[in-house]
Scaffold this motif. Structure first.
Motif, PDB file in Angstrom:
ATOM      1  N   VAL A   1       8.223   2.842   4.821  1.00 58.90           N
ATOM      2  CA  VAL A   1       9.524   2.212   4.553  1.00 58.90           C
ATOM      3  C   VAL A   1      10.546   3.296   4.230  1.00 58.90           C
ATOM      4  O   VAL A   1      11.666   3.279   4.735  1.00 58.90           O
ATOM      5  N   ALA A   2      10.172   4.263   3.414  1.00 60.31           N
ATOM      6  CA  ALA A   2      11.074   5.365   3.073  1.00 60.31           C
ATOM      7  C   ALA A   2      11.442   6.161   4.315  1.00 60.31           C
ATOM      8  O   ALA A   2      12.616   6.508   4.519  1.00 60.31           O
ATOM      9  N   LYS A   3      10.474   6.448   5.153  1.00 57.93           N
ATOM     10  CA  LYS A   3      10.729   7.224   6.375  1.00 57.93           C
ATOM     11  C   LYS A   3      11.703   6.487   7.298  1.00 57.93           C
ATOM     12  O   LYS A   3      12.555   7.101   7.932  1.00 57.93           O
ATOM     13  N   ASP A   4      11.590   5.160   7.357  1.00 51.19           N
ATOM     14  CA  ASP A   4      12.448   4.354   8.221  1.00 51.19           C
ATOM     15  C   ASP A   4      13.917   4.384   7.797  1.00 51.19           C
ATOM     16  O   ASP A   4      14.794   4.032   8.578  1.00 51.19           O
ATOM     17  N   LEU A   5      14.211   4.829   6.585  1.00 45.54           N
ATOM     18  CA  LEU A   5      15.608   4.920   6.141  1.00 45.54           C
ATOM     19  C   LEU A   5      16.326   6.109   6.757  1.00 45.54           C
ATOM     20  O   LEU A   5      17.539   6.208   6.694  1.00 45.54           O
ATOM     21  N   HIS A   6      15.585   7.055   7.311  1.00 45.04           N
ATOM     22  CA  HIS A   6      16.138   8.246   7.964  1.00 45.04           C
ATOM     23  C   HIS A   6      16.911   9.148   7.007  1.00 45.04           C
ATOM     24  O   HIS A   6      17.924   9.746   7.383  1.00 45.04           O
ATOM     25  N   SER A   7      16.435   9.251   5.784  1.00 37.44           N
ATOM     26  CA  SER A   7      17.066  10.146   4.821  1.00 37.44           C
ATOM     27  C   SER A   7      16.895  11.590   5.293  1.00 37.44           C
ATOM     28  O   SER A   7      15.857  11.963   5.840  1.00 37.44           O
ATOM     29  N   GLU A   8      17.922  12.390   5.077  1.00 38.09           N
ATOM     30  CA  GLU A   8      17.836  13.801   5.451  1.00 38.09           C
ATOM     31  C   GLU A   8      16.905  14.565   4.523  1.00 38.09           C
ATOM     32  O   GLU A   8      16.399  15.613   4.867  1.00 38.09           O
ATOM     33  N   GLU A   9      16.677  14.040   3.342  1.00 39.89           N
ATOM     34  CA  GLU A   9      15.779  14.661   2.372  1.00 39.89           C
ATOM     35  C   GLU A   9      14.535  13.792   2.215  1.00 39.89           C
ATOM     36  O   GLU A   9      14.631  12.568   2.214  1.00 39.89           O
TER      37      GLU A   9
ATOM     38  N   GLY B   1       0.828  -1.195   0.000  1.00 42.22           N
ATOM     39  CA  GLY B   1       0.000   0.000   0.000  1.00 42.22           C
ATOM     40  C   GLY B   1       0.867   1.251   0.000  1.00 42.22           C
ATOM     41  O   GLY B   1       2.012   1.228   0.451  1.00 42.22           O
ATOM     42  N   LYS B   2       0.317   2.350  -0.491  1.00 42.99           N
ATOM     43  CA  LYS B   2       1.095   3.585  -0.583  1.00 42.99           C
ATOM     44  C   LYS B   2       1.566   4.080   0.784  1.00 42.99           C
ATOM     45  O   LYS B   2       2.686   4.561   0.922  1.00 42.99           O
ATOM     46  N   ALA B   3       0.721   3.968   1.805  1.00 37.66           N
ATOM     47  CA  ALA B   3       1.110   4.422   3.140  1.00 37.66           C
ATOM     48  C   ALA B   3       2.274   3.591   3.679  1.00 37.66           C
ATOM     49  O   ALA B   3       3.199   4.127   4.294  1.00 37.66           O
ATOM     50  N   THR B   4       2.251   2.289   3.425  1.00 41.56           N
ATOM     51  CA  THR B   4       3.336   1.417   3.867  1.00 41.56           C
ATOM     52  C   THR B   4       4.627   1.762   3.134  1.00 41.56           C
ATOM     53  O   THR B   4       5.699   1.801   3.736  1.00 41.56           O
ATOM     54  N   ALA B   5       4.544   2.021   1.851  1.00 45.11           N
ATOM     55  CA  ALA B   5       5.728   2.404   1.066  1.00 45.11           C
ATOM     56  C   ALA B   5       6.349   3.676   1.635  1.00 45.11           C
ATOM     57  O   ALA B   5       7.573   3.770   1.780  1.00 45.11           O
TER      58      ALA B   5
END
Length: 117
Positions: A39-47, A32-36
């Protein structure tokens, strides 16, 4: 990569390309889009996730071996990159760089592409 594939993900595919200097790890799944986005947020990207914007025609065979399009060739894909050691994500200290691409498939589903080396 230390990625938790959440319940409900489908069409999970992954591989490792062994190289003399550094191995490359790839993983893709449908969710699902919210789950995707989580997953991105969990990478802790600064951007934050942003449109990839550069439609590449560069030949690559990483995701192609999984029967998938290369994420850099996808129109309107979202992208984020992160250096796990730089953001002190000690879960992923064994990789120097990670990329996530998210392809919107329809109004509810997305395909997540992850690459690490």
């Amino acid at each position: 990569m230390k990625i938790q594939i959440l319940k409900g993900a489908t069409d999970v595919k992954g591989a490792v390309q062994v190289n003399p200097r550094e191995d490359e790890y790839i993983l893709s799944f449908r969710t699902g889009k919210a789950t995707a986005a989580q997953v991105a947020k969990d990478l802790h990207s600064e951007e934050p996730l942003a449109p990839w914007g550069i439609k590449s025609t560069q030949e690559s065979e990483l995701f192609e071996h999984l029967g998938l399009a290369e994420p850099k060739t996808l129109k309107d894909a979202l992208w984020a990159g992160v250096c796990p050691p730089c953001v002190k994500d000690y879960r992923r200290r064994d990789v120097a760089w990670m990329e996530i691409y998210i392809e919107n498939l329809d109004s509810e589903q997305a395909r997540v592409y992850l690459r690490a080396f």
